[in-house]
Design a protein around this motif. Sequence first.
Motif, PDB file in Angstrom:
ATOM      1  N   PHE A  69       0.816  -1.215   0.000  1.00 39.84           N
ATOM      2  CA  PHE A  69       0.000   0.000   0.000  1.00 39.84           C
ATOM      3  C   PHE A  69       0.850   1.266   0.000  1.00 39.84           C
ATOM      4  O   PHE A  69       0.323   2.373   0.155  1.00 39.84           O
ATOM      5  CB  PHE A  69      -0.928   0.005   1.214  1.00 39.84           C
ATOM      6  N   GLY A  70       2.148   1.127  -0.153  1.00 39.99           N
ATOM      7  CA  GLY A  70       3.020   2.286  -0.265  1.00 39.99           C
ATOM      8  C   GLY A  70       3.609   2.786   1.032  1.00 39.99           C
ATOM      9  O   GLY A  70       4.233   3.851   1.063  1.00 39.99           O
ATOM     10  N   TYR A  71       3.434   2.042   2.125  1.00 40.89           N
ATOM     11  CA  TYR A  71       4.030   2.419   3.413  1.00 40.89           C
ATOM     12  C   TYR A  71       5.466   1.898   3.454  1.00 40.89           C
ATOM     13  O   TYR A  71       5.693   0.694   3.345  1.00 40.89           O
ATOM     14  CB  TYR A  71       3.234   1.825   4.578  1.00 40.89           C
ATOM     15  N   ARG A  72       6.419   2.783   3.641  1.00 43.68           N
ATOM     16  CA  ARG A  72       7.828   2.382   3.663  1.00 43.68           C
ATOM     17  C   ARG A  72       8.257   2.049   5.076  1.00 43.68           C
ATOM     18  O   ARG A  72       8.008   2.815   6.021  1.00 43.68           O
ATOM     19  CB  ARG A  72       8.709   3.506   3.111  1.00 43.68           C
ATOM     20  N   GLY A  78       1.639   7.407   7.498  1.00 41.51           N
ATOM     21  CA  GLY A  78       0.408   6.755   7.080  1.00 41.51           C
ATOM     22  C   GLY A  78      -0.710   6.918   8.088  1.00 41.51           C
ATOM     23  O   GLY A  78      -0.482   7.187   9.260  1.00 41.51           O
ATOM     24  N   ALA A  79      -1.920   6.718   7.599  1.00 40.26           N
ATOM     25  CA  ALA A  79      -3.103   6.816   8.443  1.00 40.26           C
ATOM     26  C   ALA A  79      -3.370   5.472   9.118  1.00 40.26           C
ATOM     27  O   ALA A  79      -2.934   4.419   8.656  1.00 40.26           O
ATOM     28  CB  ALA A  79      -4.300   7.236   7.600  1.00 40.26           C
ATOM     29  N   GLU A 124      -4.533  -9.767   8.654  1.00 39.40           N
ATOM     30  CA  GLU A 124      -5.263  -9.646   7.392  1.00 39.40           C
ATOM     31  C   GLU A 124      -6.428  -8.660   7.534  1.00 39.40           C
ATOM     32  O   GLU A 124      -6.712  -7.892   6.608  1.00 39.40           O
ATOM     33  CB  GLU A 124      -5.775 -11.018   6.956  1.00 39.40           C
ATOM     34  N   GLU A 125      -7.078  -8.670   8.693  1.00 36.72           N
ATOM     35  CA  GLU A 125      -8.159  -7.715   8.928  1.00 36.72           C
ATOM     36  C   GLU A 125      -7.625  -6.289   8.914  1.00 36.72           C
ATOM     37  O   GLU A 125      -8.241  -5.385   8.319  1.00 36.72           O
ATOM     38  CB  GLU A 125      -8.839  -8.022  10.263  1.00 36.72           C
ATOM     39  N   GLY A 143      -6.394  -0.992   3.331  1.00 36.66           N
ATOM     40  CA  GLY A 143      -6.741  -0.903   1.920  1.00 36.66           C
ATOM     41  C   GLY A 143      -7.979  -0.053   1.667  1.00 36.66           C
ATOM     42  O   GLY A 143      -8.068   0.651   0.664  1.00 36.66           O
ATOM     43  N   GLU A 144      -8.929  -0.094   2.573  1.00 36.66           N
ATOM     44  CA  GLU A 144     -10.130   0.727   2.427  1.00 36.66           C
ATOM     45  C   GLU A 144      -9.824   2.213   2.599  1.00 36.66           C
ATOM     46  O   GLU A 144     -10.450   3.071   1.968  1.00 36.66           O
ATOM     47  CB  GLU A 144     -11.175   0.278   3.439  1.00 36.66           C
TER      48      GLU A 144
END
Length: 365
Positions: A306-309, A324-325, A354-355, A361-362
């Motif tokens: 998701f682009g979080y480094r 990130g949020a 996973e949750e 992702g949302e």
Amino acid sequence: MRETGISEEELFSFLSLKKREDSNYHHVLSSMCTVPHPVAVRAHQMFIEANLGDPGLFRGTASIEELLVERIGTLFHHPHAGGYATSGGTESNLQALRIYAKMKESRRPNVIVPESAHFSFEKACDILHIEMRTVPCDETFRVDTAALQERIDGNTCCVVGIAGTTEYGVVDPIPEIAGIAHDRGVPLHVDAAFGGLVIPFLQKTIPFDFAVPGVSSVAVDPHKMGMSTIPCGCLVVRDPAWFNLLNVETPYLTVKQECTLAGTRSGGAVVGAFAVLEYLGMSGMKAVVEGCMKNTARLIEGMETFGYRRAVTPDLNVATFEAGAVPPGWRVSWTRRGHMRMVMMPHVHRDVIEEYLRDVGEIDA
């Protein structure tokens, strides 16, 4: 306090309301404690009234404390280490500094700690009136050993290394620090409150304990990755006689001297810690740690998708990210450098990961 008590039904109705405020613990990704193992809970309940503050009254409990110290000492390559069960890393670190300050007998003692050190060292130095000299870390958040060497002087009573930093889950180069400390004639205390029950069960060998010449003491917390009930830490030292430096007279107890910091000490938590280690053994602990490390790798992989480094590649089950949020309903923490921080404890199962990733992702959808 009420003039008269309330009914049991009313009391537990109130307590149930408060318990529900804690009910989303599986959504807490920032804790270095976890849900106690059922074996620990059962063992604790068996010894619920045991007070190790007067060990002669609870000789069975005291003998289990000795076994716990022996098990941890053996795990750390020194079965004859001295030690006792503390309330956690804060007490263990304070007691270690007390020992070394008394050994030094300096009017102006100082201790050298990495900037990554737990805040308990600031408390300990304040209480003991020891100067705390902080050493910067490198780009991997491990202590800069060259800078550490420069801070040592004739009043240095102790050098501290961290085996599993609370913020980034990395291990300082303990053998290198130990060599520096040994050459300067200074004890080395290793704060392994978190890492002490992770590192021995990793596939990768990371030296941090008494197998390293120059390591004088190690702090470890069974109430973290040892899955015992709270509170239970342990301080182990290379020479058991060092605890004599801390003895005070206790004339009205069954023992006439004690070296511990706290008076009253929970025997139940100590027995719970011992019970988990006995029940799981090396293979069981390896399985727990392996699961936590796999979950850490899965979280890092998913977050990077998701682009979080990641801030650093951790040695232990701690994951940190640059920004990130956080999805609603989840609890994470932030390091002093502003990195998002999550700890993959045993209660954070794969389905929880996973949750969390679905919820991330949302956010980004």
